[in-house]
Write a protein that holds these residues in place. Structure first.
Motif, PDB file in Angstrom:
ATOM      1  N   ASN A   1     -28.437  58.514  84.311  1.00 10.56           N
ATOM      2  CA  ASN A   1     -28.816  60.853  83.653  1.00 10.56           C
ATOM      3  C   ASN A   1     -27.437  60.817  84.564  1.00 10.56           C
ATOM      4  O   ASN A   1     -26.980  61.045  85.837  1.00 10.56           O
ATOM      5  CB  ASN A   1     -29.828  61.033  84.088  1.00 10.56           C
ATOM      6  N   GLY A   2     -26.769  61.525  83.488  1.00 14.12           N
ATOM      7  CA  GLY A   2     -24.805  62.211  83.295  1.00 14.12           C
ATOM      8  C   GLY A   2     -24.408  61.422  83.276  1.00 14.12           C
ATOM      9  O   GLY A   2     -23.276  61.988  83.805  1.00 14.12           O
ATOM     10  N   TRP A   3     -24.776  60.292  83.333  1.00 17.73           N
ATOM     11  CA  TRP A   3     -23.383  59.383  82.754  1.00 17.73           C
ATOM     12  C   TRP A   3     -23.109  59.419  81.578  1.00 17.73           C
ATOM     13  O   TRP A   3     -23.588  59.553  80.438  1.00 17.73           O
ATOM     14  CB  TRP A   3     -23.867  57.188  83.079  1.00 17.73           C
TER      15      TRP A   3
ATOM     16  N   PHE B   1     -20.978  61.481  86.903  1.00 12.62           N
ATOM     17  CA  PHE B   1     -20.359  63.084  88.002  1.00 12.62           C
ATOM     18  C   PHE B   1     -20.308  62.157  89.350  1.00 12.62           C
ATOM     19  O   PHE B   1     -19.077  62.503  89.855  1.00 12.62           O
ATOM     20  CB  PHE B   1     -22.095  62.885  88.023  1.00 12.62           C
ATOM     21  N   ASP B   2     -20.497  61.020  89.654  1.00 16.03           N
ATOM     22  CA  ASP B   2     -19.580  60.891  91.406  1.00 16.03           C
ATOM     23  C   ASP B   2     -18.606  60.493  91.162  1.00 16.03           C
ATOM     24  O   ASP B   2     -18.157  60.210  91.971  1.00 16.03           O
ATOM     25  CB  ASP B   2     -20.652  58.838  91.696  1.00 16.03           C
ATOM     26  N   LEU B   3     -17.895  59.234  90.239  1.00 11.36           N
ATOM     27  CA  LEU B   3     -16.913  59.658  89.911  1.00 11.36           C
ATOM     28  C   LEU B   3     -15.604  60.657  90.595  1.00 11.36           C
ATOM     29  O   LEU B   3     -14.745  60.281  91.003  1.00 11.36           O
ATOM     30  CB  LEU B   3     -16.868  58.365  88.701  1.00 11.36           C
TER      31      LEU B   3
ATOM     32  N   GLN C   1     -25.415  67.481  71.075  1.00 15.27           N
ATOM     33  CA  GLN C   1     -26.529  66.745  71.474  1.00 15.27           C
ATOM     34  C   GLN C   1     -26.776  65.847  72.654  1.00 15.27           C
ATOM     35  O   GLN C   1     -27.286  65.410  73.060  1.00 15.27           O
ATOM     36  CB  GLN C   1     -26.414  65.689  70.600  1.00 15.27           C
ATOM     37  N   LEU C   2     -25.974  66.396  73.842  1.00 12.84           N
ATOM     38  CA  LEU C   2     -25.582  65.839  74.701  1.00 12.84           C
ATOM     39  C   LEU C   2     -27.256  66.474  75.924  1.00 12.84           C
ATOM     40  O   LEU C   2     -27.250  67.589  75.195  1.00 12.84           O
ATOM     41  CB  LEU C   2     -24.105  66.240  75.836  1.00 12.84           C
ATOM     42  N   SER C   3     -27.402  65.688  77.295  1.00 14.25           N
ATOM     43  CA  SER C   3     -28.911  66.312  77.496  1.00 14.25           C
ATOM     44  C   SER C   3     -27.541  67.144  79.068  1.00 14.25           C
ATOM     45  O   SER C   3     -26.848  67.479  78.917  1.00 14.25           O
ATOM     46  CB  SER C   3     -29.043  64.874  78.413  1.00 14.25           C
ATOM     47  N   LYS C   4     -28.548  68.075  79.782  1.00 12.50           N
ATOM     48  CA  LYS C   4     -28.365  68.574  80.310  1.00 12.50           C
ATOM     49  C   LYS C   4     -26.872  68.081  81.595  1.00 12.50           C
ATOM     50  O   LYS C   4     -26.612  68.959  82.109  1.00 12.50           O
ATOM     51  CB  LYS C   4     -29.713  68.975  81.318  1.00 12.50           C
ATOM     52  N   GLU C   5     -28.108  67.459  81.980  1.00 15.38           N
ATOM     53  CA  GLU C   5     -26.713  66.331  82.995  1.00 15.38           C
ATOM     54  C   GLU C   5     -25.918  66.152  82.248  1.00 15.38           C
ATOM     55  O   GLU C   5     -24.689  65.786  82.424  1.00 15.38           O
ATOM     56  CB  GLU C   5     -27.676  65.101  83.361  1.00 15.38           C
TER      57      GLU C   5
END
Length: 103
Positions: free
Chosen positions: A76-78, A98-100, A33-37
């Motif tokens: 987004n992406g977290w 993602f940044d971490l 169920q996760l988004s693309k990011e």
């Protein structure tokens, strides 16, 4: 009814309508169920971790991103990993971004 030493005078707070307790979701279902990011961050986290998610004995875990109503405040992406220890019932939440992983 009389107030005894062990009774409480406070009433249980009412839950807002439409808000449910955290429903139990399987790890595999949560990843689908996760988004693309979210999937992109998930793949990076899985590659960099020494021990993959959902491999801890006696614990159930699931991964969520901002598409899940409880975590709509995430960027987004977290990701948030919820891990519940079966013996104690204790809930741990760990946040990944993602940044971490690229700093």
């Amino acid at each position: 009814m009389e107030m005894g030493a062990g009774s409480s005078s406070r009433a249980r707070p009412k839950r807002k309508k439409g808000i449910k307790k955290t429903e139990v979701i399987s790890y595999e279902q949560s990843v689908v169920q996760l988004s693309k990011e979210g999937r992109k961050t998930y793949m990076i986290v899985e590659k960099k971790r020494k021990r993959p998610m959902n491999t801890i004995h006696g614990a159930y875990s699931a991964v969520f991103d901002n598409t899940y109503p409880q975590y709509n405040w995430l960027y987004n992406g977290w990701l948030v990993e919820e891990r519940r220890i079966m013996l104690s019932g204790r809930l741990y939440r760990v946040m990944f971004s993602f940044d971490l992983y690229f700093m």
